[in-house]
Design a protein around this motif. Structure first.
Motif, mmCIF file in Angstrom:
data_model
loop_
_atom_site.group_PDB
_atom_site.id
_atom_site.type_symbol
_atom_site.label_atom_id
_atom_site.label_comp_id
_atom_site.label_asym_id
_atom_site.label_seq_id
_atom_site.Cartn_x
_atom_site.Cartn_y
_atom_site.Cartn_z
ATOM 1 N N UNK A 113 0.820 -1.212 0.000
ATOM 2 C CA UNK A 113 0.000 0.000 0.000
ATOM 3 C C UNK A 113 0.856 1.266 0.000
ATOM 4 N N UNK A 114 2.099 1.138 0.429
ATOM 5 C CA UNK A 114 2.995 2.300 0.502
ATOM 6 C C UNK A 114 3.843 2.451 -0.753
ATOM 7 N N UNK A 115 3.650 1.581 -1.731
ATOM 8 C CA UNK A 115 4.522 1.577 -2.905
ATOM 9 C C UNK A 115 3.885 2.208 -4.146
ATOM 10 N N UNK A 116 2.895 3.057 -3.932
ATOM 11 C CA UNK A 116 2.281 3.799 -5.046
ATOM 12 C C UNK A 116 3.132 5.029 -5.329
ATOM 13 N N UNK A 117 4.365 4.791 -5.720
ATOM 14 C CA UNK A 117 5.340 5.837 -5.980
ATOM 15 C C UNK A 117 5.743 5.721 -7.439
ATOM 16 N N UNK A 118 5.515 6.761 -8.188
ATOM 17 C CA UNK A 118 5.763 6.756 -9.626
ATOM 18 C C UNK A 118 7.252 6.771 -9.937
ATOM 19 N N UNK A 119 7.665 5.916 -10.852
ATOM 20 C CA UNK A 119 9.033 5.927 -11.359
ATOM 21 C C UNK A 119 9.024 6.894 -12.543
ATOM 22 N N UNK A 120 9.324 8.132 -12.266
ATOM 23 C CA UNK A 120 9.284 9.178 -13.299
ATOM 24 C C UNK A 120 10.654 9.338 -13.906
ATOM 25 N N UNK A 121 10.733 9.236 -15.209
ATOM 26 C CA UNK A 121 12.024 9.319 -15.900
ATOM 27 C C UNK A 121 12.658 10.693 -15.757
ATOM 28 N N UNK A 122 11.841 11.724 -15.757
ATOM 29 C CA UNK A 122 12.409 13.064 -15.649
ATOM 30 C C UNK A 122 11.917 13.736 -14.380
ATOM 31 N N UNK A 123 12.733 14.603 -13.858
ATOM 32 C CA UNK A 123 12.413 15.311 -12.639
ATOM 33 C C UNK A 123 11.215 16.211 -12.888
ATOM 34 N N UNK A 124 10.197 16.162 -11.998
ATOM 35 C CA UNK A 124 9.028 17.017 -12.179
ATOM 36 C C UNK A 124 9.431 18.495 -12.258
ATOM 37 N N UNK A 125 8.845 19.183 -13.182
ATOM 38 C CA UNK A 125 9.139 20.606 -13.343
ATOM 39 C C UNK A 125 10.481 20.864 -14.010
ATOM 40 N N UNK A 126 11.134 19.802 -14.467
ATOM 41 C CA UNK A 126 12.462 20.014 -15.029
ATOM 42 C C UNK A 126 12.695 19.423 -16.343
#
Length: 136
Positions: A123-136
């Motif tokens: 339940x704690x692993x809903x963390x997105x693997x985002x390739x690029x830094x948000x806002x960057x």
């Protein structure tokens, strides 16, 4: 009806604002170090010391990692690793060991460490693997 639409928009805005990504520092350096030790014991034979893999095992770093896992959640990555790895005895490691290995992979992909360890709780692993830094 207008109230319902406003509520849905408000909820979606709140959910989007609360989405955590790997850029939020979701593991600790100590956890990644434990993951490195476990990786060396269970994964290095196929994925190599540099995590670049070989002709039968995929690379776990760089463009290969973001191509395979970008825009997915850590929970999906962790579940797949637990289901398939190590190939000779899938699912044989403790759940926390798999999560520590994921932390090591995140570190090797230059995602920042934080102050809280990555939890083995699905339940704690809903963390997105985002390739690029948000806002960057």
């Amino acid at each position: 009806m207008l109230y319902f639409a406003a509520s849905v928009v408000g909820w979606l805005t709140l959910a989007a604002a609360q989405t955590r990504t790997v850029w939020d520092g979701v593991y600790t350096d100590a956890q990644a170090e434990r993951g490195r030790a476990s990786y060396r014991q269970s994964c290095v034979g196929c994925h190599r010391d540099d995590l670049r893999g070989d002709n039968t095992a995929p690379s776990l770093v760089g463009e290969s990692f973001t191509f395979l896992w970008g825009d997915m959640e850590i929970g999906e990555l962790s579940a797949r690793i637990q289901k398939l790895m190590p190939p000779e005895r899938p699912g044989s490691l403790p759940a926390q060991t798999y999560i520590d290995i994921v932390a090591f992979m995140l570190q090797k992909n230059a995602f920042p460490a934080g102050n809280m360890e990555l939890s083995a709780d699905p339940a704690a692993l809903h963390i997105l693997i985002a390739a690029s830094r948000p806002g960057g």
